[in-house]
Design a protein around this motif. Structure first.
Motif, PDB file in Angstrom:
ATOM      1  N   ALA A   1      -3.007  34.916 -13.944  1.00 24.43           N
ATOM      2  CA  ALA A   1      -4.381  35.424 -13.859  1.00 24.43           C
ATOM      3  C   ALA A   1      -4.363  36.818 -13.269  1.00 24.43           C
ATOM      4  O   ALA A   1      -3.414  37.211 -12.578  1.00 24.43           O
ATOM      5  CB  ALA A   1      -5.241  34.498 -13.006  1.00 24.43           C
ATOM      6  N   SER A   2      -5.411  37.581 -13.511  1.00 23.65           N
ATOM      7  CA  SER A   2      -5.585  38.889 -12.900  1.00 23.65           C
ATOM      8  C   SER A   2      -7.064  39.150 -12.724  1.00 23.65           C
ATOM      9  O   SER A   2      -7.907  38.573 -13.430  1.00 23.65           O
ATOM     10  CB  SER A   2      -4.958  39.994 -13.768  1.00 23.65           C
ATOM     11  N   GLY A   3      -7.403  39.983 -11.777  1.00 24.50           N
ATOM     12  CA  GLY A   3      -8.805  40.294 -11.549  1.00 24.50           C
ATOM     13  C   GLY A   3      -8.980  41.332 -10.464  1.00 24.50           C
ATOM     14  O   GLY A   3      -8.063  41.608  -9.698  1.00 24.50           O
ATOM     15  N   THR A   4     -10.191  41.894 -10.402  1.00 28.87           N
ATOM     16  CA  THR A   4     -10.517  42.890  -9.394  1.00 28.87           C
ATOM     17  C   THR A   4     -10.850  42.194  -8.083  1.00 28.87           C
ATOM     18  O   THR A   4     -11.617  41.209  -8.054  1.00 28.87           O
ATOM     19  CB  THR A   4     -11.710  43.756  -9.845  1.00 28.87           C
ATOM     20  N   ILE A   5     -10.277  42.694  -7.003  1.00 27.25           N
ATOM     21  CA  ILE A   5     -10.418  42.078  -5.691  1.00 27.25           C
ATOM     22  C   ILE A   5     -11.050  43.085  -4.737  1.00 27.25           C
ATOM     23  O   ILE A   5     -10.508  44.184  -4.521  1.00 27.25           O
ATOM     24  CB  ILE A   5      -9.035  41.640  -5.138  1.00 27.25           C
TER      25      ILE A   5
END
Length: 742
Positions: free
Chosen positions: A63-67
């Motif tokens: 998974a990847s995403g803005t944190i």
């Protein structure tokens, strides 16, 4: 089912890794910084884990995403189906890298991810996994960069460069995947069957083992004990077993080939050779690869069979401190000389963290590749060893010599000599003629020509005939030392006479004035002898040949030149006796006697001196002869204090203390007349029962203490240690041979 994977690698290997992964069957490969993305089945990822010689990790992004906050990080990880990857009572380890405005600590980031995984599994099954830092069931990789978090499953565990065969290593080992990359860049086994590979400074044998695995089609991952994916719930055990069986079959076929290349490694350090042997055994290659202890000066092309071509590949030391760098220049020059003499028609790959040193090899490189060895920017220099690629570096002395020659040919005005100067010219020429037979017989390339033969011209004139250190061209230097005039002599008259010396010497010896060095001898105080005597930086260093050894001499910067010519007979006497023996050199200066001993086959040498300046010079002398410090130890210490605690046994000891020393580094003043008994007694305590101590000094009025004759067998050998060129000054030194009474 096709997935996207990411293989990491050291910076600079991305292009090579992309080509390798494509050759292993993956598709849609895309380079990025320190890695390559690729698509494929799970079996393709396994194949990269098993067969990649270049990758560090193979990651399966989940998974990847803005944190923006720690809560965002937790939520992203919590939403993943961790029950598909790990049993609720299993173990895990989180590797976290990066930071942001709100997450500034990698440990904090790793803990938040671990908490999210644990909470998710506890919610799913009611039990929770634990952390295992040694052999976890799964390893999670998380990277935070520019506010974006990528969470991946680490399929490898330990970095893939850890093949499993190298448990022992030298001081500065190359990682296995970097060694493999260097070999691939050299073209090893890529176009046609190679016949030989030699590493003259092999260390723990990494180049040798990686080269063998390439040549015999051996998967580098076969020697690993485990992979992280083996306890992963998504693991395809059947696909993995098929890959292992195929790799094992290919290994057996590769090792059974009749045309396997000759692969040999040498190193001067016996300890690392032993480590290399163990690593080779663990790699299962001990029936093929050969390593042995050998100094660089002994490097030769193998002669047991015809090897007209091959590859020499090595990672020489490159030095970090000034004294080390200077000696490394000489070591690289010596390596270049061995390659040019012994390996014409071969190829060479020299990997160095100091590319400037590559110029000292004396060959033009055909290609250069940039790498990073950890954080050190490095280069691989490739060479075709052929005469048309050889060159010699130019130096300042070339322009000086040319200018002097042009001036001479241009008919510059020559001032007439005074009567006194002409008399000195005549005496110098007479001495040169008288020494002709001696020089022919002994082949002495450094000798004393004049020593205050005419009292009014009180100076010593030494001749050094050899080759320029930087250019390799024949060079002749003259060293003139004016003895300090007594107070009864008028200073103006003394200055006038020395001007006449300066006028006479170039004429008498037919040398350019740029090759004559003038100094005044005086009693040294403290560290004066270690301080530069002139600001001149253009003067050449010269390489002399004495017996079997090469010795570096530079008359310009310091009061002494790097060699005491009067000790030539003693050095050669030691060389005749030292084979297979242990040699100790106290107050070693530039360790010329130690070099003679090492070249002559000493078991090992230890050289002790207080001056780092002279020990750096000694280091250069060792490098000049292709000798390492593994068998030739250099110790910076006050010899007086060193002897008080020294241990060990030596077969031959040279004790040559200064007449007087009050260096600031010493706790006390050394006076050879007063202190020689204690020095000799302490040195004799280190001497074997049948060993010999050579004690010498240059105090003109020295008298040896008679008490020593009652304790030891003492023989005055001064006469036999003074050669014909010093016959005008029989008190240049005193020398005794001292043994234990049997």
């Amino acid at each position: 089912m096709t997935k996207q994977f990411f293989a990491t690698c050291p910076k600079g290997l991305e292009g090579l890794l992309k080509t390798e992964i494509e050759s292993l069957g993956a598709v849609d490969c895309r380079e990025t910084v320190a890695g390559v993305y690729f698509d494929g089945e799970l079996s393709d990822a396994y194949r990269v884990c098993l067969w990649s010689r270049l990758a560090n990790k193979v990651l399966l992004p989940l998974a990847s995403g803005t944190i923006d906050s720690a809560e965002d990080l937790y939520e992203l990880v919590f939403t993943l189906p961790w029950e598909d990857h790990l049993k609720s009572d299993g173990t895990l380890l989180v590797d976290f890298s990066g930071q942001s405005r709100t997450i500034r600590n990698t440990q904090f980031g790793a803990v938040k991810i671990k908490d999210a995984i644990v909470d998710k599994l506890r919610q799913h099954s009611g039990s929770r996994p634990s952390v295992d830092k040694v052999q976890p069931d799964i390893r999670v990789n998380a990277r935070l960069s520019k506010g974006k978090l990528v969470v991946s499953l680490d399929l490898c565990g330990e970095s893939l460069h850890r093949r499993g065969y190298r448990q022992q290593q030298g001081q500065a080992p190359l990682k296995e995947n970097l060694a493999a990359a260097i070999l691939l860049r050299t073209g090893w086994c890529q176009d046609e069957a190679e016949v030989a590979l030699i590493d003259p400074m092999c260390g723990s044998g990494t180049f040798l083992i990686e080269a063998a695995m390439i040549a015999a089609d051996i998967a580098p991952g076969l020697t690993r004990s485990r992979y992280s994916f083996e306890n992963w719930l998504g693991h395809d055990a059947e696909a993995w077993q098929m890959l292992l069986e195929d790799a094992r079959s290919r290994r057996l076929s590769g090792l059974a080939r009749a045309d396997l290349p000759e692969i040999r490694g040498y190193d001067a350090n016996l300890q690392v050779i032993r480590a290399a042997e163990q690593n080779i055994i663990r790699a299962g290659l001990d029936d093929w690869l050969r390593v042995s202890r050998k100094e660089l000066r002994e490097l030769k092309r193998p002669t047991h069979k015809e090897l007209s071509s091959g590859l020499v590949v090595t990672n020489p030391p490159y030095g970090e401190r000034l004294g080390e760098v200077e000696s490394m220049k000489i070591l690289y020059a010596h390596l270049g000389e061995r390659l040019r003499v012994e390996f014409n028609g071969w190829r060479a790959g020299i990997f160095t963290g100091n590319p400037e040193l590559g110029k000292k090899l004396g060959m033009r490189s055909s290609r250069k590749y940039k790498f990073f060895n950890g954080s050190i920017a490095s280069e691989l220099l490739l060479f075709d060893i052929a005469s048309e690629q050889f060159f010699r570096e130019t130096s300042n002395s070339d322009s000086i010599e040319s200018a002097v020659k042009t001036e001479s040919e241009g008919g510059a005005d020559v001032q007439p000599l005074s009567n006194g100067a002409q008399m000195l010219v005549n005496r110098i020429k007479k001495n040169q003629k008288a020494l002709k037979r001696f020089l022919q017989r002994t082949k002495a390339s450094g000798y004393r020509l004049y020593d205050a033969d005419m009292p009014e011209y009180a100076c010593a004139i030494d001749i050094y005939e050899g080759v320029s250190q930087s250019t390799g061209k024949p060079l002749r230097l003259v060293h003139v030392q004016e003895y300090q005039a007594p107070k009864s002599v008028d200073e103006d008259r003394a200055a006038q006479r020395f001007q006449e010396v300066q006028a006479a010497v170039p004429v008498a010896l037919d040398v350019p004035v740029s090759q004559v060095c003038y100094k005044q001898r005086r009693r040294n105080k403290g560290s004066d002898q270690y301080e530069k005597q002139t600001d001149r930086e253009t003067g050449e260093s010269i390489v002399l040949t004495e017996g079997q050894a090469k010795l570096l001499v530079n008359p310009w910067p310091y009061l002494d030149t790097g060699i005491f010519l009067d000790h030539r007979p003693l050095r050669l006497k030691i060389a005749e006796q030292v084979r297979g023996k242990r040699f100790l050199n106290l107050f070693c200066y530039t360790a010329t006697a130690s070099v003679q001993a090492a070249v002559a086959g000493a078991k090992f040498t230890t050289s002790v001196d207080m001056s780092q300046t002279y020990l750096n010079w000694a280091r250069s002398n060792l490098a000049l002869n292709g000798l390492s410090e593994s068998k030739n130890r250099l110790e910076q210490a006050d010899c007086v204090k060193w002897l008080e605690t020294a241990k060990g046994e030596y077969d031959i000891i040279m004790l040559d203390p200064p007449t007087f020393s009050n260096s600031k580094r010493m706790l006390d003043v050394l006076d050879v007349q007063r202190d020689h008994v204690k020095l000799i007694q302490q040195a004799m305590a280190l001497l074997t029962n049948d060993g010999v101590l050579y004690f010498s000094n240059n105090l003109r009025g020295f008298e040896i203490d008679q008490s020593l004759f009652a304790s030891f067998s003492v023989e005055n050998i001064t006469k036999s240690t003074i050669d014909e060129d010093f016959s005008r000054n029989r008190k240049i030194h005193h020398c005794w041979e001292i043994r234990h009474c049997l």
